[in-house]
Design a protein around this motif. Structure first.
Motif, PDB file in Angstrom:
ATOM      1  N   GLY A   1      -6.813  19.591  43.095  1.00  0.00           N
ATOM      2  CA  GLY A   1      -5.418  19.983  43.287  1.00  0.00           C
ATOM      3  C   GLY A   1      -4.422  19.163  42.494  1.00  0.00           C
ATOM      4  O   GLY A   1      -3.248  19.529  42.401  1.00  0.00           O
ATOM      5  N   MET A   2      -4.871  18.054  41.895  1.00  0.00           N
ATOM      6  CA  MET A   2      -3.912  17.225  41.146  1.00  0.00           C
ATOM      7  C   MET A   2      -3.437  17.933  39.870  1.00  0.00           C
ATOM      8  O   MET A   2      -2.289  17.783  39.455  1.00  0.00           O
ATOM      9  N   VAL A   3      -4.346  18.716  39.250  1.00  0.00           N
ATOM     10  CA  VAL A   3      -3.975  19.425  38.020  1.00  0.00           C
ATOM     11  C   VAL A   3      -3.590  20.861  38.364  1.00  0.00           C
ATOM     12  O   VAL A   3      -4.378  21.599  38.946  1.00  0.00           O
ATOM     13  N   LYS A   4      -2.366  21.233  38.022  1.00  0.00           N
ATOM     14  CA  LYS A   4      -1.910  22.610  38.253  1.00  0.00           C
ATOM     15  C   LYS A   4      -1.950  23.360  36.922  1.00  0.00           C
ATOM     16  O   LYS A   4      -1.152  23.081  36.016  1.00  0.00           O
ATOM     17  N   LEU A   5      -2.904  24.293  36.821  1.00  0.00           N
ATOM     18  CA  LEU A   5      -3.044  25.089  35.600  1.00  0.00           C
ATOM     19  C   LEU A   5      -1.994  26.204  35.582  1.00  0.00           C
ATOM     20  O   LEU A   5      -1.372  26.501  36.603  1.00  0.00           O
ATOM     21  N   GLY A   6      -1.827  26.835  34.405  1.00  0.00           N
ATOM     22  CA  GLY A   6      -0.901  27.961  34.299  1.00  0.00           C
ATOM     23  C   GLY A   6       0.549  27.548  34.506  1.00  0.00           C
ATOM     24  O   GLY A   6       1.376  28.359  34.922  1.00  0.00           O
ATOM     25  N   HIS A   7       0.873  26.299  34.209  1.00  0.00           N
ATOM     26  CA  HIS A   7       2.252  25.811  34.332  1.00  0.00           C
ATOM     27  C   HIS A   7       2.753  25.395  32.944  1.00  0.00           C
ATOM     28  O   HIS A   7       2.546  24.257  32.508  1.00  0.00           O
ATOM     29  N   ARG A   8       3.379  26.354  32.254  1.00  0.00           N
ATOM     30  CA  ARG A   8       3.914  26.016  30.932  1.00  0.00           C
ATOM     31  C   ARG A   8       5.357  25.554  31.077  1.00  0.00           C
ATOM     32  O   ARG A   8       6.216  26.300  31.550  1.00  0.00           O
ATOM     33  N   LEU A   9       5.590  24.315  30.701  1.00  0.00           N
ATOM     34  CA  LEU A   9       6.944  23.759  30.811  1.00  0.00           C
ATOM     35  C   LEU A   9       7.880  24.478  29.854  1.00  0.00           C
ATOM     36  O   LEU A   9       7.549  24.672  28.689  1.00  0.00           O
ATOM     37  N   GLU A  10       9.051  24.854  30.378  1.00  0.00           N
ATOM     38  CA  GLU A  10      10.055  25.480  29.501  1.00  0.00           C
ATOM     39  C   GLU A  10      11.288  24.600  29.353  1.00  0.00           C
ATOM     40  O   GLU A  10      11.975  24.658  28.354  1.00  0.00           O
ATOM     41  N   LYS A  11      11.539  23.767  30.384  1.00  0.00           N
ATOM     42  CA  LYS A  11      12.779  22.986  30.337  1.00  0.00           C
ATOM     43  C   LYS A  11      12.597  21.686  31.102  1.00  0.00           C
ATOM     44  O   LYS A  11      12.018  21.683  32.199  1.00  0.00           O
ATOM     45  N   VAL A  12      13.087  20.605  30.536  1.00  0.00           N
ATOM     46  CA  VAL A  12      13.078  19.334  31.246  1.00  0.00           C
ATOM     47  C   VAL A  12      14.500  18.776  31.248  1.00  0.00           C
ATOM     48  O   VAL A  12      15.163  18.729  30.215  1.00  0.00           O
ATOM     49  N   VAL A  13      14.981  18.417  32.435  1.00  0.00           N
ATOM     50  CA  VAL A  13      16.335  17.851  32.552  1.00  0.00           C
ATOM     51  C   VAL A  13      16.211  16.451  33.128  1.00  0.00           C
ATOM     52  O   VAL A  13      15.646  16.250  34.211  1.00  0.00           O
ATOM     53  N   ASP A  14      16.724  15.499  32.355  1.00  0.00           N
ATOM     54  CA  ASP A  14      16.680  14.104  32.772  1.00  0.00           C
ATOM     55  C   ASP A  14      17.928  13.829  33.618  1.00  0.00           C
ATOM     56  O   ASP A  14      19.050  13.971  33.139  1.00  0.00           O
ATOM     57  N   THR A  15      17.726  13.468  34.887  1.00  0.00           N
ATOM     58  CA  THR A  15      18.880  13.262  35.762  1.00  0.00           C
ATOM     59  C   THR A  15      19.177  11.772  35.966  1.00  0.00           C
ATOM     60  O   THR A  15      19.938  11.391  36.841  1.00  0.00           O
ATOM     61  N   GLY A  16      18.547  10.927  35.178  1.00  0.00           N
ATOM     62  CA  GLY A  16      18.806   9.492  35.285  1.00  0.00           C
ATOM     63  C   GLY A  16      17.821   8.804  36.188  1.00  0.00           C
ATOM     64  O   GLY A  16      16.977   8.033  35.741  1.00  0.00           O
ATOM     65  N   ALA A  17      17.895   9.120  37.480  1.00  0.00           N
ATOM     66  CA  ALA A  17      16.970   8.489  38.425  1.00  0.00           C
ATOM     67  C   ALA A  17      15.688   9.297  38.594  1.00  0.00           C
ATOM     68  O   ALA A  17      14.832   8.964  39.402  1.00  0.00           O
ATOM     69  N   GLY A  18      15.578  10.383  37.844  1.00  0.00           N
ATOM     70  CA  GLY A  18      14.404  11.248  37.930  1.00  0.00           C
ATOM     71  C   GLY A  18      14.534  12.363  36.910  1.00  0.00           C
ATOM     72  O   GLY A  18      15.361  12.276  35.998  1.00  0.00           O
ATOM     73  N   ALA A  19      13.725  13.386  37.036  1.00  0.00           N
ATOM     74  CA  ALA A  19      13.816  14.513  36.105  1.00  0.00           C
ATOM     75  C   ALA A  19      13.336  15.775  36.802  1.00  0.00           C
ATOM     76  O   ALA A  19      12.559  15.717  37.761  1.00  0.00           O
ATOM     77  N   THR A  20      13.861  16.912  36.299  1.00  0.00           N
ATOM     78  CA  THR A  20      13.476  18.214  36.850  1.00  0.00           C
ATOM     79  C   THR A  20      12.780  19.032  35.778  1.00  0.00           C
ATOM     80  O   THR A  20      13.220  19.066  34.620  1.00  0.00           O
ATOM     81  N   LEU A  21      11.695  19.659  36.184  1.00  0.00           N
ATOM     82  CA  LEU A  21      10.906  20.482  35.257  1.00  0.00           C
ATOM     83  C   LEU A  21      11.016  21.935  35.681  1.00  0.00           C
ATOM     84  O   LEU A  21      10.943  22.247  36.877  1.00  0.00           O
ATOM     85  N   THR A  22      11.169  22.827  34.690  1.00  0.00           N
ATOM     86  CA  THR A  22      11.146  24.264  34.972  1.00  0.00           C
ATOM     87  C   THR A  22      10.018  24.887  34.151  1.00  0.00           C
ATOM     88  O   THR A  22       9.909  24.628  32.947  1.00  0.00           O
ATOM     89  N   PHE A  23       9.190  25.681  34.829  1.00  0.00           N
ATOM     90  CA  PHE A  23       8.014  26.258  34.179  1.00  0.00           C
ATOM     91  C   PHE A  23       8.203  27.755  33.945  1.00  0.00           C
ATOM     92  O   PHE A  23       8.990  28.415  34.652  1.00  0.00           O
ATOM     93  N   ALA A  24       7.414  28.275  32.993  1.00  0.00           N
ATOM     94  CA  ALA A  24       7.520  29.696  32.635  1.00  0.00           C
ATOM     95  C   ALA A  24       7.167  30.600  33.809  1.00  0.00           C
ATOM     96  O   ALA A  24       7.626  31.742  33.872  1.00  0.00           O
ATOM     97  N   ASN A  25       6.392  30.104  34.765  1.00  0.00           N
ATOM     98  CA  ASN A  25       6.005  30.940  35.919  1.00  0.00           C
ATOM     99  C   ASN A  25       7.079  30.942  37.010  1.00  0.00           C
ATOM    100  O   ASN A  25       6.852  31.474  38.095  1.00  0.00           O
ATOM    101  N   GLY A  26       8.226  30.327  36.714  1.00  0.00           N
ATOM    102  CA  GLY A  26       9.348  30.358  37.648  1.00  0.00           C
ATOM    103  C   GLY A  26       9.406  29.162  38.584  1.00  0.00           C
ATOM    104  O   GLY A  26      10.421  28.945  39.250  1.00  0.00           O
ATOM    105  N   GLU A  27       8.359  28.377  38.631  1.00  0.00           N
ATOM    106  CA  GLU A  27       8.364  27.207  39.529  1.00  0.00           C
ATOM    107  C   GLU A  27       9.186  26.068  38.926  1.00  0.00           C
ATOM    108  O   GLU A  27       9.356  25.973  37.707  1.00  0.00           O
TER     109      GLU A  27
END
Ligand SMILES: Cc1cc2nc3c(=O)[nH]c(=O)nc-3n(C[C@H](O)[C@H](O)[C@H](O)COP(=O)(O)OP(=O)(O)OC[C@H]3O[C@@H](n4cnc5c(N)ncnc54)[C@H](O)[C@@H]3O)c2cc1C
Length: 371
Positions: free
Chosen positions: A120-146
């Motif tokens: 379960g540590m590796v999530k397949l089928g997750h193509r990153l489309e966007k990464v936003v650096d928020t300073g204290a962390g970051a948010t990832l958006t994937f092509a599958n909508g997650e």
């Protein structure tokens, strides 16, 4: 800093991402790896895992598992196209680490790394489309909508890294003017040229032919790197094209080339990247090819990815904050990989050997590097 409080998202489950997942989860961090592919796969070819990488595997408790699917090699031999010796040298760092280089099939290697990660540590089928650096962390958006958020994002997404492009550098990969043709063949078809387990490189007319024995599998990785002006990432190449690159080589090498099943040959244009000035913010860091893709002439790309993973874990364990750890990680690793990127841009013609081994003539060189 208490690493066990960290949520870490790793983008990419190649050698860098899988190794980092092992190292960081061993520290107690909560790690998730996001991989675009729907299955974990590698191309049919071999690589050499250096003594320093083997030492790292021992530290992670997976040294024996790696050895079980690889062949120990004593030395790296450079030979002329017509099979006369130029140099043969034991693998460097053997004494320092008490390990030698192990030759492994790329598929076996990624399986050995991913296979030790918790389910379960590796999530397949997750193509990153966007990464936003928020300073204290970051948010990832994937092509599958997650989407996912993390305290630390590790960009291990390879030479075409989206994390690098969106946060650190828009510079594009650089074509090396070469193609790599890679296949795995039966050891019985190599005319005994690899029976001693040495990794051999034959050089002539701009072509490098590598015979990397995978004796535990009864196979040999047969790799040709040849000059080409065609920068297409996955060029269309015929048997005749490949044969032209080994014209004048030892007739056994020509015969091995003639016997190739082109359907099994991986064809790739060779690219690297220019050094990236900054690999990290306060909460995002690049590792592996995403940080420092290099040409394969020194055989150091995958090995560097492994050492990056070890260094990232070491600096996180020792530092007072993530910011401090990432700065320390870059300070430790970047000078090493900058130099490897530089020397890896050189091929291995006899003239170019002089750049790597200054003042020495072919036949006298001490080979300190390999494929
Ligand atoms: C011809 C050739 C020969 C080589 N020979 C050697 C050798 O002998 N020795 C050696 O040490 N090295 C060698 N290398 C280099 C080595 O293959 C690389 O350095 C190594 O594979 C880099 O690993 P990585 O994990 O950083 O990147 P990659 O292996 O490229 O892995 C990146 C991963 O990220 C995933 N990914 C990419 N984008 C996204 C996204 N947007 N979202 C989610 N996932 C994503 C990819 O699917 C992939 O699984 C060679 C390379 C080539 C081309």
């Amino acid at each position: 800093m208490d690493v066990t409080n960290l949520d870490i998202a790793i983008v990419g489950a190649g050698y860098a991402g899988a190794a980092a997942a092992k190292a960081l989860s061993d520290l107690g961090a909560r790690v998730t790896v996001y991989e675009q592919a729907s299955e974990i796969r590698e191309v049919g070819a071999g690589i050499g895992l250096r003594p320093s990488s083997m030492d790292q595997f021992n530290r992670w408790g997976i040294g024996e598992a790696i050895k079980a699917v690889s062949s120990a090699s004593d030395a790296f031999a450079i030979r002329t196209a017509d099979d006369h010796p130029i140099a043969r040298e034991e693998w460097p760092e053997k004494a320092a680490y008490g390990e030698t280089t192990h030759l492994i099939h790329r598929g076996d290697f990624i399986e050995a790394l991913v296979g030790v990660l918790p389910a379960g540590m590796v999530k397949l089928g997750h193509r990153l489309e966007k990464v936003v650096d928020t300073g204290a962390g970051a948010t990832l958006t994937f092509a599958n909508g997650e989407t996912a958020t993390a305290d630390l994002v590790v960009g291990a997404d390879g030479i075409k890294s989206l994390v690098r492009e969106q946060l650190f550098s828009q510079a594009q990969p650089v074509f090396a003017g070469e193609h790599a043709y890679r296949a795995v063949i039966d050891v019985a078809d190599t005319f005994g040229m690899t029976d001693d387990g040495d990794l051999r490189m034959f050089i002539g007319r701009g072509t490098k032919v590598y015979l990397l024995p995978l004796l535990h599998r009864g196979q040999v990785s047969f790799d040709i790197t040849a000059l080409s002006p065609d920068a297409t990432w996955a060029p269309a190449i015929t048997k005749a094209d490949v044969l032209a690159t080994v014209e004048g080589f030892d007739e056994r090498i020509v015969k091995m080339t003639e016997a190739l099943d082109m359907a099994t040959v991986n064809v790739r244009a060779v690219y690297d990247i220019d050094p990236v000035d900054t690999w990290h913010s306060d909460s995002v860091v690049l590792i592996g090819d995403a940080a420092h893709a290099m040409c394969h002439h020194q055989g150091q790309g995958a090995n560097s990815a492994i050492l990056d993973a070890g260094a990232l874990a070491d600096t996180l364990a020792a530092a007072g904050s993530v910011t401090e750890a990432l700065a320390s990680f870059q300070a430790t690793r970047k000078p090493v990989t900058d130099e490897l990127q530089r020397i890896s841009r050189h091929g291995w013609t006899e003239d170019e050997l002089d750049e790597v081994f200054p003042g020495q003539k072919p036949g006298q060189v001490a080979a300190t590097t390999g494929a």
